[in-house]
Design a protein around this motif. Structure first.
Motif, mmCIF file in Angstrom:
data_model
loop_
_atom_site.group_PDB
_atom_site.id
_atom_site.type_symbol
_atom_site.label_atom_id
_atom_site.label_comp_id
_atom_site.label_asym_id
_atom_site.label_seq_id
_atom_site.Cartn_x
_atom_site.Cartn_y
_atom_site.Cartn_z
ATOM 1 N N GLN A 1 0.803 -1.226 0.000
ATOM 2 C CA GLN A 1 0.000 0.000 0.000
ATOM 3 C C GLN A 1 0.838 1.279 0.000
ATOM 4 O O GLN A 1 0.279 2.360 -0.169
ATOM 5 N N PHE A 2 2.147 1.175 0.195
ATOM 6 C CA PHE A 2 2.973 2.376 0.254
ATOM 7 C C PHE A 2 2.846 3.271 -0.981
ATOM 8 O O PHE A 2 2.769 4.511 -0.844
ATOM 9 N N PRO A 3 2.840 2.739 -2.231
ATOM 10 C CA PRO A 3 2.725 3.644 -3.385
ATOM 11 C C PRO A 3 1.468 4.506 -3.348
ATOM 12 O O PRO A 3 1.541 5.732 -3.525
ATOM 13 N N ASN A 4 0.318 3.879 -3.104
ATOM 14 C CA ASN A 4 -0.921 4.674 -3.060
ATOM 15 C C ASN A 4 -1.018 5.509 -1.787
ATOM 16 O O ASN A 4 -1.614 6.598 -1.803
ATOM 17 N N PHE A 5 -0.446 5.018 -0.686
ATOM 18 C CA PHE A 5 -0.428 5.790 0.559
ATOM 19 C C PHE A 5 0.342 7.089 0.344
ATOM 20 O O PHE A 5 -0.098 8.174 0.754
ATOM 21 N N ALA A 6 1.506 6.977 -0.303
ATOM 22 C CA ALA A 6 2.317 8.168 -0.568
ATOM 23 C C ALA A 6 1.604 9.110 -1.543
ATOM 24 O O ALA A 6 1.615 10.341 -1.368
ATOM 25 N N LYS A 7 0.980 8.549 -2.553
ATOM 26 C CA LYS A 7 0.338 9.364 -3.577
ATOM 27 C C LYS A 7 -0.916 10.078 -3.062
ATOM 28 O O LYS A 7 -1.114 11.266 -3.297
ATOM 29 N N LEU A 8 -1.762 9.325 -2.301
ATOM 30 C CA LEU A 8 -3.069 9.858 -1.906
ATOM 31 C C LEU A 8 -3.048 10.620 -0.584
ATOM 32 O O LEU A 8 -3.786 11.594 -0.417
ATOM 33 N N SER B 1 9.914 5.247 -2.481
ATOM 34 C CA SER B 1 11.171 4.556 -2.209
ATOM 35 C C SER B 1 11.714 4.923 -0.831
ATOM 36 O O SER B 1 12.273 4.073 -0.125
ATOM 37 N N LEU B 2 11.550 6.174 -0.433
ATOM 38 C CA LEU B 2 11.989 6.597 0.903
ATOM 39 C C LEU B 2 11.222 5.844 1.986
ATOM 40 O O LEU B 2 11.823 5.357 2.963
ATOM 41 N N LEU B 3 9.902 5.730 1.841
ATOM 42 C CA LEU B 3 9.095 5.030 2.833
ATOM 43 C C LEU B 3 9.493 3.559 2.926
ATOM 44 O O LEU B 3 9.650 3.006 4.025
ATOM 45 N N LEU B 4 9.660 2.935 1.776
ATOM 46 C CA LEU B 4 10.081 1.540 1.761
ATOM 47 C C LEU B 4 11.484 1.385 2.361
ATOM 48 O O LEU B 4 11.775 0.413 3.055
ATOM 49 N N ALA B 5 12.341 2.361 2.088
ATOM 50 C CA ALA B 5 13.696 2.328 2.628
ATOM 51 C C ALA B 5 13.686 2.443 4.144
ATOM 52 O O ALA B 5 14.399 1.712 4.842
ATOM 53 N N LEU B 6 12.885 3.334 4.684
ATOM 54 C CA LEU B 6 12.799 3.487 6.141
ATOM 55 C C LEU B 6 12.322 2.204 6.793
ATOM 56 O O LEU B 6 12.851 1.770 7.824
ATOM 57 N N PHE B 7 11.327 1.583 6.190
ATOM 58 C CA PHE B 7 10.795 0.318 6.709
ATOM 59 C C PHE B 7 11.867 -0.765 6.672
ATOM 60 O O PHE B 7 12.068 -1.506 7.639
ATOM 61 N N SER B 8 12.599 -0.840 5.555
ATOM 62 C CA SER B 8 13.630 -1.871 5.392
ATOM 63 C C SER B 8 14.821 -1.637 6.314
ATOM 64 O O SER B 8 15.335 -2.572 6.926
ATOM 65 N N ILE B 9 15.268 -0.372 6.417
ATOM 66 C CA ILE B 9 16.364 -0.055 7.336
ATOM 67 C C ILE B 9 15.957 -0.401 8.760
ATOM 68 O O ILE B 9 16.749 -0.940 9.541
ATOM 69 N N GLY B 10 14.718 -0.124 9.102
ATOM 70 C CA GLY B 10 14.233 -0.441 10.438
ATOM 71 C C GLY B 10 14.337 -1.922 10.739
ATOM 72 O O GLY B 10 14.789 -2.319 11.819
ATOM 73 N N ILE B 11 13.934 -2.770 9.792
ATOM 74 C CA ILE B 11 14.022 -4.212 10.004
ATOM 75 C C ILE B 11 15.476 -4.639 10.123
ATOM 76 O O ILE B 11 15.825 -5.473 10.973
ATOM 77 N N ALA B 12 16.351 -4.079 9.293
ATOM 78 C CA ALA B 12 17.775 -4.415 9.374
ATOM 79 C C ALA B 12 18.354 -4.014 10.725
ATOM 80 O O ALA B 12 19.081 -4.800 11.363
ATOM 81 N N VAL B 13 18.031 -2.816 11.201
ATOM 82 C CA VAL B 13 18.522 -2.362 12.504
ATOM 83 C C VAL B 13 17.932 -3.222 13.620
ATOM 84 O O VAL B 13 18.623 -3.604 14.568
ATOM 85 N N GLY B 14 16.636 -3.549 13.523
ATOM 86 C CA GLY B 14 16.010 -4.410 14.517
ATOM 87 C C GLY B 14 16.657 -5.783 14.564
ATOM 88 O O GLY B 14 16.835 -6.355 15.646
ATOM 89 N N SER B 15 17.041 -6.317 13.414
ATOM 90 C CA SER B 15 17.728 -7.613 13.362
ATOM 91 C C SER B 15 19.087 -7.530 14.049
ATOM 92 O O SER B 15 19.485 -8.431 14.786
ATOM 93 N N TRP B 16 19.796 -6.439 13.803
ATOM 94 C CA TRP B 16 21.107 -6.248 14.443
ATOM 95 C C TRP B 16 20.945 -6.111 15.958
ATOM 96 O O TRP B 16 21.702 -6.709 16.720
ATOM 97 N N ILE B 17 19.955 -5.340 16.395
ATOM 98 C CA ILE B 17 19.715 -5.185 17.838
ATOM 99 C C ILE B 17 19.352 -6.524 18.451
ATOM 100 O O ILE B 17 19.811 -6.863 19.554
ATOM 101 N N CYS B 18 18.541 -7.306 17.746
ATOM 102 C CA CYS B 18 18.148 -8.622 18.255
ATOM 103 C C CYS B 18 19.365 -9.505 18.479
ATOM 104 O O CYS B 18 19.464 -10.201 19.489
ATOM 105 N N GLU B 19 20.300 -9.463 17.540
ATOM 106 C CA GLU B 19 21.534 -10.259 17.697
ATOM 107 C C GLU B 19 22.329 -9.776 18.902
ATOM 108 O O GLU B 19 22.884 -10.579 19.652
#
Length: 629
Positions: free
Chosen positions: A242-249, A259-277
């Motif tokens: 839903q990010f494309p239409n969320f950003a547009k509407l 792409s920025l929204l998807l990037a923030l979400f993806s970076i968050g998961i990567a950082v969360g994975s590192w914190i989990c380790e």
């Protein structure tokens, strides 16, 4: 570990695969959303949700067969064949991109989903075969970090490609080039012999799917972990789609902001994975799950209230630079990042849990069952989005709010069905917030098979501290009066605690305890007993009672000596008065769990075992960090 030959080629291969998947998928979605609306025979909303369903449908159809193949074939050879298939599919996709055949690209998206369905089981089942048990969480964290950093690069690249003057040629060239590099990297993966014993594997998409699910349902812990992971992908797939239409509407932004929204979400998961380790301290730690669950709900709700008002000029569209320069968008960006971070905390321990608990020759099949349920949940997510957004005309923020509310309900259900998850959380809080627990010798706890742990008894929370030191479930033999403490009896009961008391108090309870111990050991479980029979009254180790000898006489299993130091003087010990009656005086004090090598308890007897535990206990007292006081 990262730079070793046993991990690095595989790691790079799977990262390139994730990168290629996301560049292709997001280029398709962005082109459809922003460039080619008039050329589609269906609405943009319908196409976007259909694309999500088309990509994940193969996981439901083919995962069971993929799991059987991965368990019964050299995993390195299988990966190479799958990467060669990817190269063929992406070569066709390049032609479809150049000719702007969007429906053909949708068909090829289904084929990429099929290739990913076969790669999924081998991707995760490879880890317990090539990594040590102590490296399992670290390996999963790297895989999740690598995957979502690849998603980050893929989503950013997709936005840049679509915004460029040569978007079609650039997209076609990149997907083919990444496929070639991925195949070359796969050739460096060392051989990984099959662990299964099936010579002939039948392709039965429907019956195989139900059989795969039925098999994992026999292990409640693994089944609930699969449901929890699947719920995250239900939630995650809905956000990402839903990010494309969320950003547009609702954010009035262009493709670069998507792409920025998807990037923030993806970076968050990567950082969360590192914190989990980092916070798992080298072993599978389910205690961090509630932090992820809480974050998914809190930040998911706050995201809705963070949406800024529409600009005064409705024709104005935010670009990447104007979006990030406007402070009213910071809260939206922070919430998306924290939703992703919470997701990383959530899924890494669950994947490691499945890998550590599944039988070696069925690990890929367990992962395949996970992928099937993941796919089912994501298909339902796509259908739900179509119904709510298309038929019932909900807004996207309404859908996001529903997800946050449902997250709490799902979490409560999972925790009610698998008490071990709640017990691990309580143990984690004790071990890392109320105390600072250091565990020595965790490798001495056997990975499988029956065993008896003997340990000194200092406080009412000994069982919870010991539970946190083992990745395996432990059945505790505990004084009946302790097992019935109001604040703890629920946890103890669902942890399978075996209550015991003096035969003078209740002969039936005493005899029943030994029968339950016998049954547990015959079921290949770990059983922990406190041979002193009561809490310490002076901080020292009292004489061991003969009950341990009776257990080993009937079931001569491995014995693991263990000692606890640092709990004497805590609120839960008898120092200065009866436990739980004095004023708490110590917080975040140091506690040490020393685990010795397995011994022959039958030969040593209770006096020899007492000596082993005492030696471990005295060794910890001599350290600078732990004092008897």
């Amino acid at each position: 570990m990262l730079l070793t030959k046993r991990f690095l080629p595989y790691f790079v291969t799977q990262c390139l695969g994730a990168l290629n998947d996301n560049i292709y998928k997001n280029v398709l979605l962005l082109l459809v959303t922003y460039s080619q609306v008039s050329e589609l025979p269906i609405s943009v909303n319908m196409f976007v949700n259909l694309a999500a369903g088309v990509f994940i449908l193969p996981f439901f159809l083919f995962s069971a067969h993929a799991g059987m193949v991965a368990d019964n074939m050299d995993k390195a050879m299988l990966i190479r064949r799958l990467k060669l298939l990817e190269l063929i599919i992406m070569s066709c996709a390049a032609v479809a991109i150049l000719s702007q055949s969007y429906l053909v690209m949708l068909l090829l998206l289904f084929m990429m989903g099929s290739q990913s369905a076969y790669f999924g089981p081998v991707k995760y089942s490879l880890l317990p075969q090539t990594l040590k048990e102590s490296e399992l969480v670290t390996g999963n964290a790297w895989v999740e970090m690598g995957t979502f950093i690849s998603i980050l690069v893929g989503t950013l690249s997709a936005g840049l490609i679509v915004a460029s003057d040569h978007s079609v040629i650039g997209a076609a060239t990149i997907v083919v080039t990444l496929s070639v590099i991925g195949y070359l990297c796969s050739r460096a993966i060392p051989a990984l012999p099959p662990q299964g014993k099936i010579d002939k594997i039948r392709f039965t998409p429907l019956s195989g799917t139900w059989q795969s699910i039925a098999k994992v349902r026999k292990t409640p812990g693994i089944w609930m972990a699969i449901l929890a992971i699947s719920w995250f992908w239900f939630l995650g797939a809905t956000y990402l789609t839903q990010f494309p239409n969320f950003a547009k509407l609702h954010l009035h932004a262009d493709a670069t902001v998507v792409s920025l929204l998807l990037a923030l979400f993806s970076i968050g998961i990567a950082v969360g994975s590192w914190i989990c380790e980092r916070v798992s301290y080298g072993h599978v730690e389910l205690g961090v799950l509630p932090f992820g669950v809480l974050g998914l709900t809190v930040f998911g709700v706050d995201l809705i209230y963070a949406i800024p008002p529409a600009p005064a000029d409705l024709s104005f569209v935010y670009s990447f630079s104007s979006f990030i320069s406007d402070s009213q968008h910071y809260r939206v960006m922070a919430d998306l990042f924290m939703v992703g971070l919470s997701g990383g905390l959530f899924i890494v321990p669950l994947y490691a849990f499945i890998q550590s608990r599944a039988a070696k020759d069925e690990c890929a099949q367990a992962i395949a069952a996970n992928n099937i349920i993941n796919a089912l949940f994501m298909v339902v997510a796509a259908i739900l989005s179509i119904i709510l957004l298309g038929v019932l005309e909900w807004s996207i923020p309404d859908l996001f709010l529903l997800l946050a509310a449902m997250n709490t309900v799902v979490a409560l259900y999972v925790y009610s069905q698998v008490p071990e998850f709640a017990q691990r959380f309580i143990s984690y809080l004790l071990s890392h917030f109320m105390y600072r627990v250091k565990v020595n010798g965790r490798i001495h706890i056997p990975a499988q098979g029956a065993g008896v742990i003997v340990c000194n008894h200092v406080s009412y929370v000994d069982a919870l501290i010991i539970m946190g030191s083992s990745t395996r479930p432990i059945r505790f033999v505990m004084d009946k009066s302790i097992s019935e403490i109001p604040l703890l009896k629920y946890l103890f009961r669902h942890a399978g605690v075996i209550p015991i008391c003096s035969p003078k108090q209740c002969k039936a309870t005493y005899e029943n305890a030994f029968e339950q111990i016998h049954h547990a050991l015959n079921n290949e479980e770990l059983v922990c007993i406190f041979p002193e029979g009561r809490l310490s009254v002076d901080g020292d180790i009292a004489e061991f009672r003969p009950g341990v000898e009776r257990i080993l006489e009937r079931d001569p299993v491995t014995v693991i000596p263990m000692s606890l130091s640092g709990l004497w003087g805590s609120y839960f010990s008898h120092k200065g008065g009866h436990a739980l009656t004095t004023r708490p005086k110590r917080f975040w004090s140091k506690v040490e769990v020393n685990i010795g090598e397995a011994v022959d308890g039958v030969t040593l007897g209770r006096h020899g075992l007492h000596q082993n535990v005492s030696e471990l206990f005295n060794a910890s007292l001599k350290s600078d960090d732990i004092t008897k006081a």
